[in-house]
Motif scaffolding. Structure first.
Motif: not given
Lengths: 154, 154
Positions: A105-106, A111, A144-145
DNA sequence: ATACTTGCAAATGATTTGCCAGTGT
DNA sequence: ACACTGGCAAATCATTTGCAAGTAT
């Protein structure tokens, strides 16, 4: 596929499959359960209990959330559903289908990426070697990004 | 170490360091804040707000949780504290010290392992290559089954 | 007919917020 | 003094549970 399959162990690939599993367990096929199951099949990804209660379009309150939670729990016990926790948000439920799915996941855009089976085996192996932990990003996804958000993306 | 240090950027290595940061920011050094800071320094790992409010020994209600949350937030804004979410439990707060720390948690025994800096660089690199995501297990630790629990350990 | 289910309200647990009294500077 | 803080109660969010009424089998 036109392949004749001999009822593969537990493949919940259609609404009836799940409803039949309920019957087989002596549980009832109620309207509420039909709705939960169909909503999950109509979804393109993990859904929150609230979304299921309200309906994908967010209009009508088709069911009480309490019932949704109770039914999701029942379906999880049957192995037809599983859920994961993304960041701070509420739990999100998905059909178990033929097996577990890992996610990424972002933490900026939210997302949620479904990871292909095996794609995290390297990561899993390294963590197991170094720490001894057997990890699975099915219930708690990797956070994370994403590439887009990382570069200021909007 | 007996090395003379010229106030390294932001190294919160002692209670006074943090309290001074508060003063420098025009914030007040209240009794409640002293308690929060000292409790965090006395802890051997991330603490829940409730634990801070009750005191490490769990006896006296030294502070109201609401105040604890407010102060933890203030300290986080200062960069002296950070927090993480382990599994389903409540958020857990730690002193930021000299930098971020990554964690690995066991979903059975609850053990929380602090990872040495760099130990997850391989994992990070692989995930970045495959998915483009920049991951950091500081806020949401990696969750898995530790070696001991994996073998039925209890 | 009977046991399983549902909706609705109330309870939980974590965290936040409003408000006024208390206090650090 | 005065603005920042603290305690306490009430509000929020996600989720669970109690209970009486409704329904699948």
């Amino acid at each position: 596929m036109t392949v004749s399959h001999s009822t593969p162990a537990l493949e919940f690939d259609a609404p009836e499959t799940v409803l039949n599993a309920l019957r087989s367990s002596g549980l009832r096929v109620s309207t509420a359960r039909r709705i939960v199951v169909h909503t999950l099949f109509a979804a393109r990804g993990p859904l929150g209990a609230e979304e299921i209660a309200t309906g994908l379009d967010g209009r009508r309150p088709q069911l009480d959330v309490a019932s949704v939670y109770r039914n999701l729990e029942t379906l999880e016990r049957l192995g037809a559903v599983r859920h994961l926790h993304v960041g701070h948000g509420p739990g999100r439920y998905v059909l178990a289908g033929s097996g577990e799915r890992e996610y990424l996941a972002c933490d900026r855009c939210g997302e949620l990426v479904e990871v292909d089976p095996g794609e995290l085996d390297g990561v899993r192996a390294e963590i197991r070697e170094r720490f001894g932990h057997e990890v699975r990003f099915t219930h708690f996804p990797i956070v994370g990004r994403c590439a887009n958000c990382r570069q200021g993306g909007g």
